[in-house]
Write a protein that holds these residues in place. Structure first.
Motif, PDB file in Angstrom:
ATOM      1  N   VAL A  71      21.850  46.450  54.072  1.00  0.00           N
ATOM      2  CA  VAL A  71      23.003  47.336  54.292  1.00  0.00           C
ATOM      3  C   VAL A  71      23.949  47.272  53.095  1.00  0.00           C
ATOM      4  N   ALA A  72      24.168  46.086  52.546  1.00  0.00           N
ATOM      5  CA  ALA A  72      25.058  45.937  51.393  1.00  0.00           C
ATOM      6  C   ALA A  72      24.561  46.749  50.207  1.00  0.00           C
ATOM      7  N   ALA A  73      23.259  46.760  49.965  1.00  0.00           N
ATOM      8  CA  ALA A  73      22.700  47.524  48.854  1.00  0.00           C
ATOM      9  C   ALA A  73      22.928  49.025  49.057  1.00  0.00           C
ATOM     10  N   ILE A  74      22.733  49.496  50.274  1.00  0.00           N
ATOM     11  CA  ILE A  74      22.958  50.913  50.584  1.00  0.00           C
ATOM     12  C   ILE A  74      24.437  51.257  50.441  1.00  0.00           C
ATOM     13  N   ALA A  75      25.290  50.421  51.002  1.00  0.00           N
ATOM     14  CA  ALA A  75      26.737  50.660  50.943  1.00  0.00           C
ATOM     15  C   ALA A  75      27.215  50.686  49.498  1.00  0.00           C
ATOM     16  N   ASP A  76      26.687  49.804  48.680  1.00  0.00           N
ATOM     17  CA  ASP A  76      27.095  49.769  47.280  1.00  0.00           C
ATOM     18  C   ASP A  76      26.685  51.048  46.553  1.00  0.00           C
ATOM     19  N   ARG A  77      25.469  51.532  46.808  1.00  0.00           N
ATOM     20  CA  ARG A  77      25.030  52.799  46.202  1.00  0.00           C
ATOM     21  C   ARG A  77      25.918  53.957  46.652  1.00  0.00           C
ATOM     22  N   MET A  78      26.362  53.908  47.913  1.00  0.00           N
ATOM     23  CA  MET A  78      27.216  54.971  48.453  1.00  0.00           C
ATOM     24  C   MET A  78      28.680  54.787  48.035  1.00  0.00           C
ATOM     25  N   ASP A  79      29.009  53.631  47.470  1.00  0.00           N
ATOM     26  CA  ASP A  79      30.385  53.262  47.153  1.00  0.00           C
ATOM     27  C   ASP A  79      31.272  53.382  48.392  1.00  0.00           C
ATOM     28  N   HIS A  80      30.735  52.878  49.502  1.00  0.00           N
ATOM     29  CA  HIS A  80      31.458  52.916  50.773  1.00  0.00           C
ATOM     30  C   HIS A  80      31.078  51.656  51.552  1.00  0.00           C
ATOM     31  N   HIS A  81      31.992  50.740  51.670  1.00  0.00           N
ATOM     32  CA  HIS A  81      31.653  49.408  52.144  1.00  0.00           C
ATOM     33  C   HIS A  81      32.196  49.131  53.542  1.00  0.00           C
ATOM     34  N   PRO A  82      31.361  48.529  54.391  1.00  0.00           N
ATOM     35  CA  PRO A  82      31.776  48.256  55.768  1.00  0.00           C
ATOM     36  C   PRO A  82      32.684  47.034  55.857  1.00  0.00           C
ATOM     37  N   GLU A  83      33.409  46.979  56.953  1.00  0.00           N
ATOM     38  CA  GLU A  83      34.051  45.733  57.360  1.00  0.00           C
ATOM     39  C   GLU A  83      33.029  45.096  58.290  1.00  0.00           C
ATOM     40  N   TRP A  84      32.744  43.825  58.080  1.00  0.00           N
ATOM     41  CA  TRP A  84      31.779  43.201  58.969  1.00  0.00           C
ATOM     42  C   TRP A  84      32.049  41.730  59.164  1.00  0.00           C
ATOM     43  N   PHE A  85      31.410  41.217  60.211  1.00  0.00           N
ATOM     44  CA  PHE A  85      31.590  39.834  60.621  1.00  0.00           C
ATOM     45  C   PHE A  85      30.225  39.330  61.060  1.00  0.00           C
ATOM     46  N   ASN A  86      29.880  38.120  60.628  1.00  0.00           N
ATOM     47  CA  ASN A  86      28.577  37.555  60.963  1.00  0.00           C
ATOM     48  C   ASN A  86      28.739  36.127  61.441  1.00  0.00           C
ATOM     49  N   VAL A  87      28.130  35.835  62.567  1.00  0.00           N
ATOM     50  CA  VAL A  87      27.971  34.464  63.039  1.00  0.00           C
ATOM     51  C   VAL A  87      26.525  34.317  63.478  1.00  0.00           C
ATOM     52  N   TYR A  88      25.820  33.416  62.838  1.00  0.00           N
ATOM     53  CA  TYR A  88      24.421  33.115  63.090  1.00  0.00           C
ATOM     54  C   TYR A  88      23.577  34.383  63.176  1.00  0.00           C
ATOM     55  N   ASN A  89      23.223  34.831  64.372  1.00  0.00           N
ATOM     56  CA  ASN A  89      22.316  35.975  64.519  1.00  0.00           C
ATOM     57  C   ASN A  89      23.028  37.262  64.923  1.00  0.00           C
ATOM     58  N   ARG A  90      24.354  37.259  64.895  1.00  0.00           N
ATOM     59  CA  ARG A  90      25.142  38.413  65.332  1.00  0.00           C
ATOM     60  C   ARG A  90      25.881  39.008  64.138  1.00  0.00           C
ATOM     61  N   VAL A  91      25.805  40.344  64.004  1.00  0.00           N
ATOM     62  CA  VAL A  91      26.516  41.057  62.943  1.00  0.00           C
ATOM     63  C   VAL A  91      27.325  42.164  63.606  1.00  0.00           C
ATOM     64  N   GLU A  92      28.626  42.165  63.368  1.00  0.00           N
ATOM     65  CA  GLU A  92      29.508  43.226  63.851  1.00  0.00           C
ATOM     66  C   GLU A  92      29.912  44.069  62.652  1.00  0.00           C
ATOM     67  N   ILE A  93      29.754  45.384  62.778  1.00  0.00           N
ATOM     68  CA  ILE A  93      30.090  46.288  61.669  1.00  0.00           C
ATOM     69  C   ILE A  93      31.131  47.294  62.147  1.00  0.00           C
ATOM     70  N   LEU A  94      32.150  47.492  61.333  1.00  0.00           N
ATOM     71  CA  LEU A  94      33.180  48.486  61.594  1.00  0.00           C
ATOM     72  C   LEU A  94      33.250  49.410  60.383  1.00  0.00           C
ATOM     73  N   LEU A  95      33.268  50.706  60.645  1.00  0.00           N
ATOM     74  CA  LEU A  95      33.336  51.705  59.582  1.00  0.00           C
ATOM     75  C   LEU A  95      34.568  52.582  59.765  1.00  0.00           C
ATOM     76  N   THR A  96      35.310  52.755  58.705  1.00  0.00           N
ATOM     77  CA  THR A  96      36.419  53.695  58.611  1.00  0.00           C
ATOM     78  C   THR A  96      36.656  53.932  57.133  1.00  0.00           C
ATOM     79  N   THR A  97      37.264  55.031  56.784  1.00  0.00           N
ATOM     80  CA  THR A  97      37.523  55.332  55.382  1.00  0.00           C
ATOM     81  C   THR A  97      39.008  55.162  55.125  1.00  0.00           C
ATOM     82  N   HIS A  98      39.342  54.092  54.454  1.00  0.00           N
ATOM     83  CA  HIS A  98      40.752  53.763  54.232  1.00  0.00           C
ATOM     84  C   HIS A  98      41.469  54.853  53.440  1.00  0.00           C
ATOM     85  N   ASP A  99      40.793  55.434  52.445  1.00  0.00           N
ATOM     86  CA  ASP A  99      41.413  56.502  51.652  1.00  0.00           C
ATOM     87  C   ASP A  99      41.753  57.725  52.498  1.00  0.00           C
ATOM     88  N   ALA A 100      40.992  57.954  53.562  1.00  0.00           N
ATOM     89  CA  ALA A 100      41.224  59.105  54.441  1.00  0.00           C
ATOM     90  C   ALA A 100      42.069  58.727  55.653  1.00  0.00           C
TER      91      ALA A 100
END
Length: 99
Positions: free
Chosen positions: A51-80
């Motif tokens: 996901v990080a590689a895709i986000a970097d190519r898109m120049d649009h990065h998620p807010e995320w949180f990871n603990v062991y096997n759980r990943v929480e992703i939040l998307l919003t566009t701060h500029d907008a």
């Protein structure tokens, strides 16, 4: 400098957000989020790396949180100051990675 990013219109929201089946919309923050559960930390980290590689190519990065096997992703566009087409496109790409 990149072009300004516009918030989703009501028509775009009505069309695009229902198609993101597993994503929750937070109207207060004007964001979408989703939790992912994996077999173990290595699998979760590999997912985040893809996901990080895709986000970097898109120049649009998620807010995320990871603990062991759980990943929480939040998307919003701060500029907008809310959801944009970039968030929808990244969520679609994340879905493709998650399979």
């Amino acid at each position: 400098m990149s072009d300004p990013v516009e918030r989703l219109t009501e028509a775009q929201r009505a069309e695009l957000l229902p198609a993101l089946l597993h994503w929750r919309h937070d109207s207060e923050r004007d964001s979408i989020s989703r939790d992912f559960l994996f077999e173990d930390f290595g699998t979760a980290f590999a997912f985040m790396t893809r996901v990080a590689a895709i986000a970097d190519r898109m120049d649009h990065h998620p807010e995320w949180f990871n603990v062991y096997n759980r990943v929480e992703i939040l998307l919003t566009t701060h500029d907008a100051r809310g959801l944009s087409l970039r968030d929808v496109a990244l969520a679609q790409q994340i879905e493709a990675v998650a399979g």
